[in-house]
Design a protein around this motif. Sequence first.
Motif, PDB file in Angstrom:
ATOM      1  N   GLU A  11       0.859  -1.183   0.000  1.00 50.12           N
ATOM      2  CA  GLU A  11       0.000   0.000   0.000  1.00 50.12           C
ATOM      3  C   GLU A  11       0.892   1.229   0.000  1.00 50.12           C
ATOM      4  OE1 GLU A  11      -3.501   2.152   2.654  1.00 50.12           O
ATOM      5  OE2 GLU A  11      -2.624   0.270   3.354  1.00 50.12           O
ATOM      6  N   ILE A  12       0.662   2.103  -0.966  1.00 51.96           N
ATOM      7  CA  ILE A  12       1.424   3.346  -1.061  1.00 51.96           C
ATOM      8  C   ILE A  12       0.509   4.466  -0.606  1.00 51.96           C
ATOM      9  CG2 ILE A  12       2.702   4.888  -2.581  1.00 51.96           C
ATOM     10  CD1 ILE A  12       3.141   2.390  -4.390  1.00 51.96           C
ATOM     11  N   THR A  13       0.923   5.109   0.481  1.00 49.43           N
ATOM     12  CA  THR A  13       0.075   6.104   1.112  1.00 49.43           C
ATOM     13  C   THR A  13       0.909   7.337   1.419  1.00 49.43           C
ATOM     14  OG1 THR A  13      -1.594   6.391   2.842  1.00 49.43           O
ATOM     15  CG2 THR A  13       0.349   5.065   3.407  1.00 49.43           C
ATOM     16  N   GLY A  14       0.392   8.269   2.180  1.00 51.33           N
ATOM     17  CA  GLY A  14       1.097   9.539   2.297  1.00 51.33           C
ATOM     18  C   GLY A  14       1.257  10.026   3.700  1.00 51.33           C
ATOM     19  N   GLY A  15       1.393  11.284   3.668  1.00 51.11           N
ATOM     20  CA  GLY A  15       1.250  12.459   2.811  1.00 51.11           C
ATOM     21  C   GLY A  15       0.489  12.155   1.535  1.00 51.11           C
ATOM     22  N   GLU A  16       0.969  12.736   0.467  1.00 47.27           N
ATOM     23  CA  GLU A  16       0.358  12.519  -0.848  1.00 47.27           C
ATOM     24  C   GLU A  16       1.395  11.906  -1.779  1.00 47.27           C
ATOM     25  OE1 GLU A  16      -1.822  11.989  -4.030  1.00 47.27           O
ATOM     26  OE2 GLU A  16      -2.548  12.320  -2.003  1.00 47.27           O
ATOM     27  N   PRO A  17       1.274  10.612  -2.053  1.00 44.64           N
ATOM     28  CA  PRO A  17       2.280   9.927  -2.848  1.00 44.64           C
ATOM     29  C   PRO A  17       2.418  10.454  -4.277  1.00 44.64           C
ATOM     30  CG  PRO A  17       0.564   8.390  -2.150  1.00 44.64           C
ATOM     31  CD  PRO A  17       0.246   9.707  -1.554  1.00 44.64           C
ATOM     32  N   THR A  18       1.335  11.003  -4.841  1.00 41.07           N
ATOM     33  CA  THR A  18       1.420  11.445  -6.240  1.00 41.07           C
ATOM     34  C   THR A  18       2.274  12.695  -6.407  1.00 41.07           C
ATOM     35  OG1 THR A  18      -0.617  12.768  -6.141  1.00 41.07           O
ATOM     36  CG2 THR A  18      -0.821  10.438  -6.799  1.00 41.07           C
ATOM     37  N   LEU A  19       2.750  13.276  -5.324  1.00 38.93           N
ATOM     38  CA  LEU A  19       3.658  14.419  -5.405  1.00 38.93           C
ATOM     39  C   LEU A  19       5.083  13.996  -5.753  1.00 38.93           C
ATOM     40  CD1 LEU A  19       2.489  16.508  -2.312  1.00 38.93           C
ATOM     41  CD2 LEU A  19       2.012  16.955  -4.728  1.00 38.93           C
ATOM     42  N   HIS A  20       5.401  12.730  -5.575  1.00 37.07           N
ATOM     43  CA  HIS A  20       6.758  12.231  -5.818  1.00 37.07           C
ATOM     44  C   HIS A  20       6.966  11.971  -7.306  1.00 37.07           C
ATOM     45  CE1 HIS A  20       7.725  11.830  -1.565  1.00 37.07           C
ATOM     46  NE2 HIS A  20       6.460  11.469  -1.420  1.00 37.07           N
ATOM     47  N   GLN A  21       7.977  12.595  -7.863  1.00 35.38           N
ATOM     48  CA  GLN A  21       8.264  12.491  -9.293  1.00 35.38           C
ATOM     49  C   GLN A  21       8.551  11.053  -9.735  1.00 35.38           C
ATOM     50  OE1 GLN A  21       7.991  15.115 -11.423  1.00 35.38           O
ATOM     51  NE2 GLN A  21       7.298  16.286  -9.655  1.00 35.38           N
ATOM     52  N   ASP A  22       9.089  10.238  -8.837  1.00 40.91           N
ATOM     53  CA  ASP A  22       9.474   8.871  -9.205  1.00 40.91           C
ATOM     54  C   ASP A  22       8.430   7.820  -8.820  1.00 40.91           C
ATOM     55  OD1 ASP A  22       9.846   9.131  -6.466  1.00 40.91           O
ATOM     56  OD2 ASP A  22      11.770   8.090  -6.451  1.00 40.91           O
ATOM     57  N   LEU A  23       7.209   8.246  -8.514  1.00 44.34           N
ATOM     58  CA  LEU A  23       6.190   7.303  -8.050  1.00 44.34           C
ATOM     59  C   LEU A  23       5.907   6.201  -9.074  1.00 44.34           C
ATOM     60  CD1 LEU A  23       4.048   6.401  -5.969  1.00 44.34           C
ATOM     61  CD2 LEU A  23       2.430   7.904  -7.170  1.00 44.34           C
ATOM     62  N   LYS A  38      -1.811  -1.069  -3.949  1.00 43.34           N
ATOM     63  CA  LYS A  38      -2.904  -0.163  -3.602  1.00 43.34           C
ATOM     64  C   LYS A  38      -2.301   1.230  -3.483  1.00 43.34           C
ATOM     65  CE  LYS A  38      -6.185   1.121  -0.008  1.00 43.34           C
ATOM     66  NZ  LYS A  38      -6.030   1.491   1.386  1.00 43.34           N
ATOM     67  N   LEU A  39      -2.949   2.193  -4.129  1.00 42.90           N
ATOM     68  CA  LEU A  39      -2.479   3.569  -4.076  1.00 42.90           C
ATOM     69  C   LEU A  39      -3.534   4.447  -3.424  1.00 42.90           C
ATOM     70  CD1 LEU A  39      -0.393   5.752  -4.843  1.00 42.90           C
ATOM     71  CD2 LEU A  39      -1.528   5.896  -7.092  1.00 42.90           C
ATOM     72  N   ASP A  40      -3.140   5.146  -2.366  1.00 48.11           N
ATOM     73  CA  ASP A  40      -4.006   6.106  -1.681  1.00 48.11           C
ATOM     74  C   ASP A  40      -3.671   7.497  -2.190  1.00 48.11           C
ATOM     75  OD1 ASP A  40      -4.758   3.918  -0.203  1.00 48.11           O
ATOM     76  OD2 ASP A  40      -4.067   4.684   1.712  1.00 48.11           O
ATOM     77  N   SER A  41      -4.697   8.315  -2.425  1.00 51.53           N
ATOM     78  CA  SER A  41      -4.463   9.662  -2.939  1.00 51.53           C
ATOM     79  C   SER A  41      -5.523  10.622  -2.423  1.00 51.53           C
ATOM     80  CB  SER A  41      -4.494   9.647  -4.469  1.00 51.53           C
ATOM     81  OG  SER A  41      -4.348  10.952  -4.992  1.00 51.53           O
ATOM     82  N   ASN A  42      -5.165  11.907  -2.436  1.00 49.84           N
ATOM     83  CA  ASN A  42      -6.149  12.932  -2.098  1.00 49.84           C
ATOM     84  C   ASN A  42      -6.830  13.468  -3.353  1.00 49.84           C
ATOM     85  OD1 ASN A  42      -4.354  14.771  -3.284  1.00 49.84           O
ATOM     86  ND2 ASN A  42      -3.647  15.603  -1.343  1.00 49.84           N
ATOM     87  N   GLY A  43      -6.443  12.971  -4.516  1.00 53.75           N
ATOM     88  CA  GLY A  43      -7.131  13.316  -5.755  1.00 53.75           C
ATOM     89  C   GLY A  43      -6.671  14.582  -6.443  1.00 53.75           C
ATOM     90  N   THR A  44      -5.576  15.168  -6.012  1.00 54.19           N
ATOM     91  CA  THR A  44      -5.153  16.445  -6.582  1.00 54.19           C
ATOM     92  C   THR A  44      -4.254  16.308  -7.810  1.00 54.19           C
ATOM     93  OG1 THR A  44      -3.334  16.550  -4.979  1.00 54.19           O
ATOM     94  CG2 THR A  44      -5.365  17.727  -4.408  1.00 54.19           C
ATOM     95  N   ASN A  45      -3.845  15.090  -8.150  1.00 53.76           N
ATOM     96  CA  ASN A  45      -2.951  14.880  -9.290  1.00 53.76           C
ATOM     97  C   ASN A  45      -3.495  13.800 -10.229  1.00 53.76           C
ATOM     98  OD1 ASN A  45      -0.755  16.729  -8.580  1.00 53.76           O
ATOM     99  ND2 ASN A  45      -0.490  15.364  -6.836  1.00 53.76           N
ATOM    100  N   PRO A  46      -4.582  14.107 -10.942  1.00 52.34           N
ATOM    101  CA  PRO A  46      -5.190  13.076 -11.787  1.00 52.34           C
ATOM    102  C   PRO A  46      -4.274  12.555 -12.891  1.00 52.34           C
ATOM    103  CG  PRO A  46      -6.264  15.210 -12.125  1.00 52.34           C
ATOM    104  CD  PRO A  46      -5.333  15.363 -10.965  1.00 52.34           C
ATOM    105  N   ASP A  47      -3.322  13.352 -13.353  1.00 52.97           N
ATOM    106  CA  ASP A  47      -2.422  12.868 -14.415  1.00 52.97           C
ATOM    107  C   ASP A  47      -1.594  11.679 -13.947  1.00 52.97           C
ATOM    108  OD1 ASP A  47      -3.376  14.788 -16.151  1.00 52.97           O
ATOM    109  OD2 ASP A  47      -1.720  16.187 -15.799  1.00 52.97           O
ATOM    110  N   VAL A  48      -1.174  11.701 -12.702  1.00 51.62           N
ATOM    111  CA  VAL A  48      -0.383  10.586 -12.154  1.00 51.62           C
ATOM    112  C   VAL A  48      -1.262   9.343 -12.019  1.00 51.62           C
ATOM    113  CG1 VAL A  48       0.971   9.784 -10.174  1.00 51.62           C
ATOM    114  CG2 VAL A  48       1.190  12.161 -10.966  1.00 51.62           C
ATOM    115  N   ILE A  49      -2.463   9.531 -11.510  1.00 51.00           N
ATOM    116  CA  ILE A  49      -3.401   8.402 -11.372  1.00 51.00           C
ATOM    117  C   ILE A  49      -3.718   7.826 -12.751  1.00 51.00           C
ATOM    118  CG2 ILE A  49      -5.712   7.711 -10.596  1.00 51.00           C
ATOM    119  CD1 ILE A  49      -3.789   8.448  -8.279  1.00 51.00           C
TER     120      ILE A  49
END
Length: 171
Positions: A11-23, A38-49
Amino acid sequence: EKRKGKLDAVEITGGEPTLHQDLIEFIRKIKGMGFLVKLDSNGTNPDVIKEAIKNKLVDYLAMDIKAPLEKYKEITGVDVDTDKIKCNIKLIMNSGVDYEFRTTIVKSLLSKDDIVKIGELIKGAKLYILQKFTPSKTLNPLFVNEKTYSDEEFSEMKNKMEKYVERCVVR
């Protein structure tokens, strides 16, 4: 590497994991070792998702929905692009990947009507989780004495949410 054969998933969780350039590369490595992700997100980076979904790198997605869109800035204390939140909700719901949406409910911040507005936002979703806020697990000392909704009130919210989503769970 040491966990192969002992664990099934990461499970990849945060903070906000989608902020990491190498995710994405990190997830590729995990998938390459045979783990589910499993990826947890706050939904602020839809391009990464979107990239993770497109490349079949995630097996489960969990997105926190902090508030109705009109209250996001008030609740988060950050100027959130709510169009990205809406985009991510649609992306996740149409991804073909198992998912959940969830809201941690702080009684002084979110009303029962706010929860209904979230229901309208995620209408048709498979799973929505109402999470009880636990004052002992807070970094903000202002919330140490926070009261939560009663079990009966959570049950009432759950029943209302079942008009919008396939399944609603309180935890």
